[in-house]
Design a protein around this motif. Sequence first.
Motif, mmCIF file in Angstrom:
data_model
loop_
_atom_site.group_PDB
_atom_site.id
_atom_site.type_symbol
_atom_site.label_atom_id
_atom_site.label_comp_id
_atom_site.label_asym_id
_atom_site.label_seq_id
_atom_site.Cartn_x
_atom_site.Cartn_y
_atom_site.Cartn_z
ATOM 1 N N ARG A 252 0.841 -1.199 0.000
ATOM 2 C CA ARG A 252 0.000 0.000 0.000
ATOM 3 C C ARG A 252 0.875 1.247 0.000
ATOM 4 N N PRO A 253 1.467 1.581 -1.150
ATOM 5 C CA PRO A 253 2.357 2.734 -1.200
ATOM 6 C C PRO A 253 1.633 4.021 -0.786
ATOM 7 N N THR A 254 2.273 4.799 0.059
ATOM 8 C CA THR A 254 1.640 6.026 0.565
ATOM 9 C C THR A 254 2.061 7.265 -0.218
ATOM 10 N N ASP A 255 2.900 7.069 -1.228
ATOM 11 C CA ASP A 255 3.381 8.229 -1.982
ATOM 12 C C ASP A 255 2.574 8.500 -3.251
ATOM 13 N N ILE A 256 1.446 7.835 -3.416
ATOM 14 C CA ILE A 256 0.575 8.105 -4.572
ATOM 15 C C ILE A 256 -0.793 8.531 -4.080
ATOM 16 N N ARG A 257 -1.472 9.326 -4.875
ATOM 17 C CA ARG A 257 -2.802 9.835 -4.554
ATOM 18 C C ARG A 257 -3.661 9.792 -5.815
ATOM 19 N N TRP A 258 -4.962 9.837 -5.597
ATOM 20 C CA TRP A 258 -5.898 9.930 -6.716
ATOM 21 C C TRP A 258 -6.131 11.385 -7.025
ATOM 22 N N PRO A 259 -6.133 11.825 -8.242
ATOM 23 C CA PRO A 259 -5.922 11.054 -9.474
ATOM 24 C C PRO A 259 -4.432 10.793 -9.717
ATOM 25 N N PRO A 260 -4.136 9.763 -10.511
ATOM 26 C CA PRO A 260 -2.735 9.449 -10.809
ATOM 27 C C PRO A 260 -2.054 10.616 -11.532
ATOM 28 N N LYS A 261 -0.766 10.714 -11.295
ATOM 29 C CA LYS A 261 0.038 11.755 -11.954
ATOM 30 C C LYS A 261 1.084 11.080 -12.833
ATOM 31 N N GLU A 262 1.531 11.785 -13.835
ATOM 32 C CA GLU A 262 2.563 11.265 -14.735
ATOM 33 C C GLU A 262 3.839 10.922 -13.973
ATOM 34 N N THR A 263 4.087 11.605 -12.863
ATOM 35 C CA THR A 263 5.320 11.389 -12.103
ATOM 36 C C THR A 263 5.220 10.213 -11.126
#
Length: 163
Positions: A63-74
Amino acid sequence: MVKIADIVNALTGTYSLLNNTVFYVDNGTQIPSTWGNSPSGLLTYTKYGYMSAVMAATVSSWRPTDIRWPPKETDRAYAWELVGRHSLSYAGPFALNSSVANTKTQGQFLHGPIMTASVPAMVNETQARNYHVTEQGGEVYLNVWLTSQGLRSEIWWKRVVKG
């Protein structure tokens, strides 16, 4: 004879995911669950004949905590792969399988045809889910299981809201 409407009414509600155990049917050997030892999720059956299920791992490495919705290109693609691999959601109509003796405490649901799912191949499928309801200490527990490809998956839910 119990009426189908009475059975559906007894089963409707929202359930919180307690655990999922997966094992080989032929020898009982348990294999790791897709959602780990302490998964999270909700399962809802409505009196109008619809259901939805959402399940996800709580294992921190899944459960990676460094991503959020909506997804980003980075965003790291691997982080989204982990989320996709260790979560599942689907929804659509449900019914009781009329070829099985259903009661308020045991029988078989038919989920589908599934209208939306995080796994595209599930859309338009109808999937059978056996169920068994128990009560302990004033709490209602729903055990749902299926057998496929030599594996049995048993999922335990606890009702949090009566339908």
